[in-house]
Design a protein around this motif. Structure first.
Motif, PDB file in Angstrom:
ATOM      1  N   LEU A 446      12.985 -14.036 -41.195  1.00  0.00           N
ATOM      2  CA  LEU A 446      12.128 -14.785 -42.122  1.00  0.00           C
ATOM      3  C   LEU A 446      12.801 -16.085 -42.554  1.00  0.00           C
ATOM      4  O   LEU A 446      12.165 -17.150 -42.592  1.00  0.00           O
ATOM      5  CB  LEU A 446      11.814 -13.921 -43.344  1.00  0.00           C
ATOM      6  CG  LEU A 446      10.969 -14.583 -44.446  1.00  0.00           C
ATOM      7  CD1 LEU A 446       9.602 -15.000 -43.907  1.00  0.00           C
ATOM      8  CD2 LEU A 446      10.806 -13.629 -45.638  1.00  0.00           C
ATOM      9  N   PHE A 447      14.090 -16.019 -42.885  1.00  0.00           N
ATOM     10  CA  PHE A 447      14.829 -17.213 -43.282  1.00  0.00           C
ATOM     11  C   PHE A 447      14.869 -18.234 -42.135  1.00  0.00           C
ATOM     12  O   PHE A 447      14.642 -19.434 -42.338  1.00  0.00           O
ATOM     13  CB  PHE A 447      16.249 -16.836 -43.702  1.00  0.00           C
ATOM     14  CG  PHE A 447      17.104 -18.002 -44.113  1.00  0.00           C
ATOM     15  CD1 PHE A 447      16.758 -18.790 -45.202  1.00  0.00           C
ATOM     16  CD2 PHE A 447      18.256 -18.323 -43.406  1.00  0.00           C
ATOM     17  CE1 PHE A 447      17.546 -19.881 -45.587  1.00  0.00           C
ATOM     18  CE2 PHE A 447      19.043 -19.400 -43.778  1.00  0.00           C
ATOM     19  CZ  PHE A 447      18.685 -20.183 -44.872  1.00  0.00           C
ATOM     20  N   SER A 448      15.122 -17.750 -40.925  1.00  0.00           N
ATOM     21  CA  SER A 448      15.159 -18.635 -39.760  1.00  0.00           C
ATOM     22  C   SER A 448      13.790 -19.252 -39.505  1.00  0.00           C
ATOM     23  O   SER A 448      13.681 -20.430 -39.125  1.00  0.00           O
ATOM     24  CB  SER A 448      15.623 -17.860 -38.519  1.00  0.00           C
ATOM     25  OG  SER A 448      16.897 -17.295 -38.727  1.00  0.00           O
ATOM     26  N   PHE A 449      12.746 -18.455 -39.713  1.00  0.00           N
ATOM     27  CA  PHE A 449      11.367 -18.946 -39.523  1.00  0.00           C
ATOM     28  C   PHE A 449      11.075 -20.103 -40.477  1.00  0.00           C
ATOM     29  O   PHE A 449      10.495 -21.125 -40.082  1.00  0.00           O
ATOM     30  CB  PHE A 449      10.378 -17.801 -39.750  1.00  0.00           C
ATOM     31  CG  PHE A 449       8.930 -18.211 -39.684  1.00  0.00           C
ATOM     32  CD1 PHE A 449       8.339 -18.537 -38.474  1.00  0.00           C
ATOM     33  CD2 PHE A 449       8.165 -18.269 -40.840  1.00  0.00           C
ATOM     34  CE1 PHE A 449       7.001 -18.915 -38.415  1.00  0.00           C
ATOM     35  CE2 PHE A 449       6.835 -18.651 -40.791  1.00  0.00           C
ATOM     36  CZ  PHE A 449       6.251 -18.979 -39.577  1.00  0.00           C
ATOM     37  N   ILE A 450      11.481 -19.963 -41.723  1.00  0.00           N
ATOM     38  CA  ILE A 450      11.263 -21.028 -42.716  1.00  0.00           C
ATOM     39  C   ILE A 450      11.971 -22.311 -42.277  1.00  0.00           C
ATOM     40  O   ILE A 450      11.439 -23.416 -42.418  1.00  0.00           O
ATOM     41  CB  ILE A 450      11.751 -20.570 -44.106  1.00  0.00           C
ATOM     42  CG1 ILE A 450      10.861 -19.434 -44.638  1.00  0.00           C
ATOM     43  CG2 ILE A 450      11.761 -21.737 -45.101  1.00  0.00           C
ATOM     44  CD1 ILE A 450      11.397 -18.751 -45.879  1.00  0.00           C
ATOM     45  N   LEU A 451      13.168 -22.160 -41.699  1.00  0.00           N
ATOM     46  CA  LEU A 451      13.943 -23.334 -41.289  1.00  0.00           C
ATOM     47  C   LEU A 451      13.290 -24.120 -40.159  1.00  0.00           C
ATOM     48  O   LEU A 451      13.574 -25.315 -39.982  1.00  0.00           O
ATOM     49  CB  LEU A 451      15.346 -22.908 -40.853  1.00  0.00           C
ATOM     50  CG  LEU A 451      16.286 -22.396 -41.951  1.00  0.00           C
ATOM     51  CD1 LEU A 451      17.603 -21.949 -41.349  1.00  0.00           C
ATOM     52  CD2 LEU A 451      16.518 -23.458 -43.013  1.00  0.00           C
ATOM     53  N   THR A 452      12.422 -23.465 -39.366  1.00  0.00           N
ATOM     54  CA  THR A 452      11.803 -24.173 -38.243  1.00  0.00           C
ATOM     55  C   THR A 452      10.935 -25.343 -38.710  1.00  0.00           C
ATOM     56  O   THR A 452      10.676 -26.275 -37.932  1.00  0.00           O
ATOM     57  CB  THR A 452      10.934 -23.227 -37.388  1.00  0.00           C
ATOM     58  OG1 THR A 452       9.862 -22.698 -38.180  1.00  0.00           O
ATOM     59  CG2 THR A 452      11.761 -22.095 -36.814  1.00  0.00           C
ATOM     60  N   PHE A 453      10.481 -25.308 -39.974  1.00  0.00           N
ATOM     61  CA  PHE A 453       9.584 -26.360 -40.466  1.00  0.00           C
ATOM     62  C   PHE A 453      10.335 -27.545 -41.088  1.00  0.00           C
ATOM     63  O   PHE A 453       9.712 -28.501 -41.533  1.00  0.00           O
ATOM     64  CB  PHE A 453       8.613 -25.773 -41.483  1.00  0.00           C
ATOM     65  CG  PHE A 453       7.766 -24.664 -40.921  1.00  0.00           C
ATOM     66  CD1 PHE A 453       6.726 -24.942 -40.057  1.00  0.00           C
ATOM     67  CD2 PHE A 453       8.042 -23.338 -41.222  1.00  0.00           C
ATOM     68  CE1 PHE A 453       5.953 -23.920 -39.512  1.00  0.00           C
ATOM     69  CE2 PHE A 453       7.283 -22.308 -40.690  1.00  0.00           C
ATOM     70  CZ  PHE A 453       6.236 -22.600 -39.830  1.00  0.00           C
TER      71      PHE A 453
END
Length: 511
Positions: A446-453
């Motif tokens: 989830l944390f990595s997913f947020i960073l993609t933006f």
């Protein structure tokens, strides 16, 4: 993420179960490492200089290990049913959610192709002695499109030709060049040459600290915003794909003991090879010459030119290109098999169940090729090839990470709703152990997913809003497509009995 084609539809009641005791711990460990390790990620890690240790540790401990253990339990529990992540999520929730998971696994792979093709294009540019072409968007875009369709046409000929290319490609196109760059870095150090990561520009504050006017490499990234950590999602993606090996858990003699041992070995191998390869690049290549797409070839050129064997750059770059293309071929048919499965399960139009005489899902591959063509055009229309390359990486990571969140959530739910389900391997510690392992994995994803933006501070992305808009828009679009298709197919199935009933009534009236 080195891709390895292991997804096949079941053809019988025990399809996919494998032979118990037919695989050793080391065999599974090496297969898993081969599925993960890829040279294309080394420049991204190397550009983080010594902070790479933070990123690689995060990806190994909080992503690779949890994903390995959770997918092993799910793969062993549903090996007889086949279908991979589609079956896992469907059994936990429903067909619609299962289709969403397998669609995301497939579409992220489609977005992955232009990334690897861009890497291969850079390698070919160095092979022919025209390194400037690696940054030429038209060359990279046209090369990516042409080579992808060539690989697709070869895939139509069946798995025998694909397996020959991919098995050789991994050894001589990934393992051998990886060993070469590490050995050359050792020779560089022994020769007393300057160590590049000791001479970093003070302007790169996220990887450099300045003490008494002297720059020193950081081991922990300096964060002034999430943009400083944007590379984390891309590095996590490099460790993805381990779930495709989970189906082999039941082929071990003692899965409960052997599987975690195999995953530990694979994690150590991946950590060492990624770290040594990226560290070798950071030792040899000056920070200003490090690029995401062509950085590895630039490292080869730098060290071979220094030792007056510049022709070696052409040779090794050709091997790297072959390894990248072999990786592409190994997965052109693989993930789309999951879509073929869902089409046969009624979740996609019947037209997508069509295969050619070699059993290859031709209509799905034509659609896949069309999407790859459109995505490859980004190289032509975005001014900076590195920005286009990372934009595709961020989109790929976002889509794949959603799938992993669904996988973790399914594992937790199935422990509660189907506790008696026979599992070849179980995450240790009972339900608490599953909550802990899957929970850690879910939060890391989830944390990595947020960073993609968040646009990376290390790249000249231009408008941050435009970058975020492209990544968010692409993620929403590709995530919405399977939901729309599922709704359309459900409506079609609902209308089918009514249409059949009307036809029956009309026939009766004629009589």
């Amino acid at each position: 993420m080195a891709k390895t084609n292991t997804t096949k539809p079941a053809t019988g009641p025990k399809a996919g179960t494998g032979k118990t005791g037919g695989m050793s711990t080391w065999q599974l460990a090496l297969m898993t490492a081969a599925a993960v390790i890829s040279l294309r990620g080394l420049p991204m890690m190397a550009q983080e200089e010594l902070t790479m240790f933070f990123y690689i540790l995060f990806a190994t401990v909080l992503f690779l290990i949890p994903a390995s253990l959770v997918s092993a339990e799910l793969g062993g529990a549903f090996a007889a049913k086949g279908g991979g992540v589609y079956t896992w999520v469907k059994e936990a929730y429903n067909k619609k959610t299962g289709f969403l998971a397998v669609f995301l696994q497939w579409i992220q792979n489609v977005a992955w192709y232009p990334i690897v093709l861009g890497f291969a294009a850079a390698a070919i540019a160095y092979t022919i002695g025209r390194p400037e072409l690696a940054g030429n968007g038209k060359f990279v875009g046209i090369f990516s499109i042409a080579v992808y369709w060539l690989a697709t046409l070869l895939t139509f000929k069946g798995s025998s030709i694909v397996s020959k290319i991919t098995s050789r490609g991994f050894l001589i196109g990934t393992v051998l060049p990886g060993i070469v760059i590490v050995v050359m870095a050792l020779i560089w150090l022994i020769g007393g040459n300057p160590v590049a990561f000791k001479e970093l520009p003070t302007s790169a504050s996220e990887i450099v600290s300045v003490t008494a006017g002297h720059p020193h490499p950081r081991f922990f990234p300096h964060m002034t915003g999430l943009g400083n950590l944007a590379f984390l999602a891309g590095i996590v993606l490099l460790f993805a794909g381990v779930e495709v090996q989970a189906v082999h858990a039941n082929e071990l003699r003692n899965p409960q003991k052997q599987y975690p041992k195999a995953m530990f070995i694979a994690a150590v191998l991946s950590f060492l090879l990624f770290t040594l390869g990226a560290l070798a690049m950071a030792i040899i290549t000056p920070y200003k010459d490090m690029s995401l797409q062509a950085g590895l070839m630039e490292s080869f050129r730098y060290v071979f030119d220094h030792y007056h064997v510049g022709w070696m750059t052409n040779v090794v770059s050709l091997l790297v290109a072959f390894g990248a293309l072999a990786g592409i071929m190994s997965w052109i048919a693989g993930p789309s098999r999951g879509l073929l499965w869902t089409a046969r399960d009624g979740e996609l139009p019947q037209a997508l169940t069509k295969t050619n005489k070699n059993g290859v899902q031709k209509n799905i591959l034509f659609i896949q090729g069309g999407i790859v063509t459109l995505l490859s055009l980004l190289y032509i229309f975005i001014k900076d090839v590195n920005v286009a390359w990372f934009l595709l990486s961020a989109l790929t990571a976002g889509l794949y990470l959603i799938m992993y969140m669904l996988m973790y959530a399914s594992a937790i739910k199935l422990r509660r709703t189907r506790p008696d389900l026979p599992r070849t391997y179980k995450v240790p510690g009972g339900n608490t152990g599953m909550w802990l392992v899957a929970g850690i994995g879910f939060l890391a994803v989830l944390f990595s997913f947020i960073l993609t933006f968040f646009p990376p501070s290390q790249l000249p992305v231009g408008s941050p809003a435009a970058y975020t808009g492209l990544v968010a828009g692409g993620t929403l679009l590709f995530a919405a497509i399977p939901l729309v298709i599922s709704s359309m197919m459900a409506r079609k199935r609902k209308n089918r009995p009514a249409a059949a009933s009307r036809r029956g009534q009309n026939t009766g009236n004629r009589r």
